[in-house]
Design an enzyme around this catalytic site. Structure first.
Site, PDB file in Angstrom:
ATOM      1  N   HIS A 207     -22.141  62.629 -64.616  1.00  0.00           N
ATOM      2  CA  HIS A 207     -22.524  62.213 -65.966  1.00  0.00           C
ATOM      3  C   HIS A 207     -21.394  62.502 -66.955  1.00  0.00           C
ATOM      4  O   HIS A 207     -21.276  61.840 -67.980  1.00  0.00           O
ATOM      5  CB  HIS A 207     -23.780  62.971 -66.424  1.00  0.00           C
ATOM      6  CG  HIS A 207     -25.014  62.575 -65.690  1.00  0.00           C
ATOM      7  ND1 HIS A 207     -25.388  63.162 -64.518  1.00  0.00           N
ATOM      8  CD2 HIS A 207     -25.960  61.635 -65.972  1.00  0.00           C
ATOM      9  CE1 HIS A 207     -26.514  62.614 -64.087  1.00  0.00           C
ATOM     10  NE2 HIS A 207     -26.891  61.689 -64.951  1.00  0.00           N
ATOM     11  N   ASP A 277     -25.202  53.487 -59.831  1.00  0.00           N
ATOM     12  CA  ASP A 277     -25.732  54.473 -60.764  1.00  0.00           C
ATOM     13  C   ASP A 277     -25.393  53.964 -62.167  1.00  0.00           C
ATOM     14  O   ASP A 277     -24.659  52.978 -62.325  1.00  0.00           O
ATOM     15  CB  ASP A 277     -25.095  55.841 -60.486  1.00  0.00           C
ATOM     16  CG  ASP A 277     -25.956  57.007 -60.960  1.00  0.00           C
ATOM     17  OD1 ASP A 277     -26.931  56.763 -61.705  1.00  0.00           O
ATOM     18  OD2 ASP A 277     -25.665  58.155 -60.589  1.00  0.00           O
TER      19      ASP A 277
END
Length: 506
Positions: A207, A277
């Site tokens: 992230h 993702d």
């Protein structure tokens, strides 16, 4: 399909806030394949909440919580906009693993961590639990769930996946991950096995930046890829490609934009949809300009592209790349065809199931209407509870309990469960709760609520791994503490010197 339609078909957009009419307009303008709803998209009743409490605890919005009627209306509006663009259903997706990752909170049933399933290691229970979780989503209008997690964790050195993983044993993870996605399919929801090539064995967060996987291909095949390979053999329809640089495949390049990584997955025999993702994560945004990460992923081998930072820019970039020749139109055609085929297959299964003609239905399909999510959530927690120490069976507390640790919600839930069982609170046996990030505790009984690693350095007569902080988990805990139930779970990870498989008396 036109070029504009094909470019939209492979995109799943996210949006901010709750202006569903505006999002429906974007769907139609860009011919989007779908949308994903995040926490801030979920409508809440007056005075309610859709957020987790601190320390990754449960929902604190009380009875008000999510406005399910408004949520159904929202997903219907978005589905109608998607259906206006095609003769097959569009994607209304959500991230709903249970535990720490749950975008839709109360009054939906809370679910414990993924590690619960590994500790229980009962595929039939795992499948029922997953079916019940996903049935709640289907009832609200969701068609796709970006779950379950099939990452094999390496333990405390894994800072991101942690208790989202089912464990450190590849075979154990493989068996239960397969059961979990089959439960989703039985509920009429498309699952997504994640995160290939394995996020549980890297030590940084995708992230924020780009994790590096230095293991050899043979090491990955023996550990991280086992759950994916076994689910591929069982027919999993979709796999998520993570953002991880695998040195032995493509040094310095995120797997989501690496043709070598997609080839590695296809070489395992996978013929279904590969979804990325989220494309707005730091692992990609630090290296690509807006829209170009989408083209790079599609060019490398992705079929479905979720959450580009700017979906309009991503759509335009795909069209431009085909026109200027940097992206072959045949690659876009292949991706769009896979996505359409998946959605048409799902539509066929749902229509067949509703008419009673689905010969391929799981044996649990007929029981779907009988599954009570709250009951199944407590059942999987009860099967997972693991105890060890100098005393791990029979009554583990006496004269009531004194509660410390955890967060306010954890303590309130344990107190409520104790009082309901006739156990006094405020005196007697000391019970310390270890929440996320808690290193250790000293008490008569120490209970780990998420990953159990903190138990290694804790001082206690009885140590308990609960793997969840739901109301059902605390009810199951009280049953074990009072001796009304036996702890039958086993450690799915190493805890200090204790090996995988440790249980009471072992």
């Amino acid at each position: 399909m036109t070029m504009q339609e094909k470019a939209g078909q492979v995109l799943v957009a996210f949006f901010s806030g709750k202006d569903y009419s505006a999002q429906a307009a974007v769907i139609k303008k860009l011919h989007l394949g779908g949308v994903i709803m995040m926490g801030d998209n979920i409508p809440v009743a007056s005075g309610g909440s859709n957020s987790n409490s601190g320390d990754s605890g449960g929902a604190t919005g009380g009875a008000a919580g999510v406005d399910t009627a408004a949520l159904k209306a929202a997903t219907k509006k978005l589905s109608s906009a998607l259906a206006s663009e095609r003769s097959w259903p569009g994607i209304v997706g959500v991230d709903q693993e249970g535990g720490q990752v749950a975008r839709v909170q109360a009054p939906l049933t809370e679910w414990p961590t993924g590690m619960t399933y590994g500790a229980a290691n009962d595929p039939a229970l795992t499948e029922k639990a997953s079916q019940a979780l996903n049935q709640d989503l289907a009832d609200l209008g969701f068609t796709m769930n970006f779950a379950p997690d099939a990452d094999v964790t390496i333990g405390p050195a894994d800072p991101v996946i942690g208790a989202r993983s089912m464990g450190s044993d590849p075979s154990l993870v493989a068996t239960n991950a397969e059961a979990a996605w089959k439960g989703a399919v039985a509920a009429g929801v498309i699952p997504s096995l994640k995160h290939f090539p394995g996020h549980g064995s890297v030590t940084s967060d995708s992230h924020v930046g780009l994790p590096v996987q230095s293991a050899s291909v043979s090491a990955l095949e023996a550990r991280d890829w086992v759950p994916f390979k076994e689910s591929i053999s069982a027919g999993v329809p979709m796999i998520m490609m993570g953002h991880i640089a695998v040195t032995s495949l493509d040094p310095g390049v995120a797997s989501s934009v690496s043709s070598a990584s997609y080839k590695a997955l296809r070489d395992l025999g996978f013929e279904g949809v590969v979804v990325t993702d989220a494309l707005n994560m730091g692992a990609l945004t630090e290296s690509y300009s807006t829209g170009q990460e989408t083209v790079a992923a599609l060019k490398a081998g992705a079929d479905l592209l979720i959450m580009p930072s700017d979906v309009s820019a991503a759509h335009a970039a795909i069209v431009a790349a085909v026109k200027n020749g940097s992206l072959k139109e045949s690659r876009l055609d292949e991706a769009a065809a896979r996505v359409v085929a998946l959605q048409m297959m799902q539509q066929h299964k749902l229509e067949a199931a509703s008419s009673g003609d689905d010969a391929d239905s799981s044996s649990t399909d007929a029981e779907s209407s009988d599954l009570d999510p709250a009951t199944e959530s407590q059942a999987i927690s009860a099967a997972a509870i693991t105890t060890f120490g100098s005393k791990c069976s029979g009554p583990l507390v006496s004269g009531g309990i004194r509660i410390s640790g955890g967060n306010a919600t954890d303590r309130a839930r344990l107190a409520s469960a104790a009082e309901e069982a006739g156990l006094s609170v405020g005196n007697g046996t000391s019970v310390a709760l270890l929440g996320t990030g808690s290193a250790y505790a000293t008490a008569d009984v120490v209970v780990a609520l998420d990953a159990p690693y903190g138990l290694a350095n804790s001082q206690a007569t009885t140590k308990v791994a609960l793997y969840g902080r739901t109301e059902g988990a605390f009810d199951a805990l009280i049953d074990v503490l009072t001796g009304d139930a036996e702890a039958t779970g086993m450690l799915p990870v190493e805890v200090g010197d204790l090996p995988i498989g440790t249980s009471c008396g072992s």
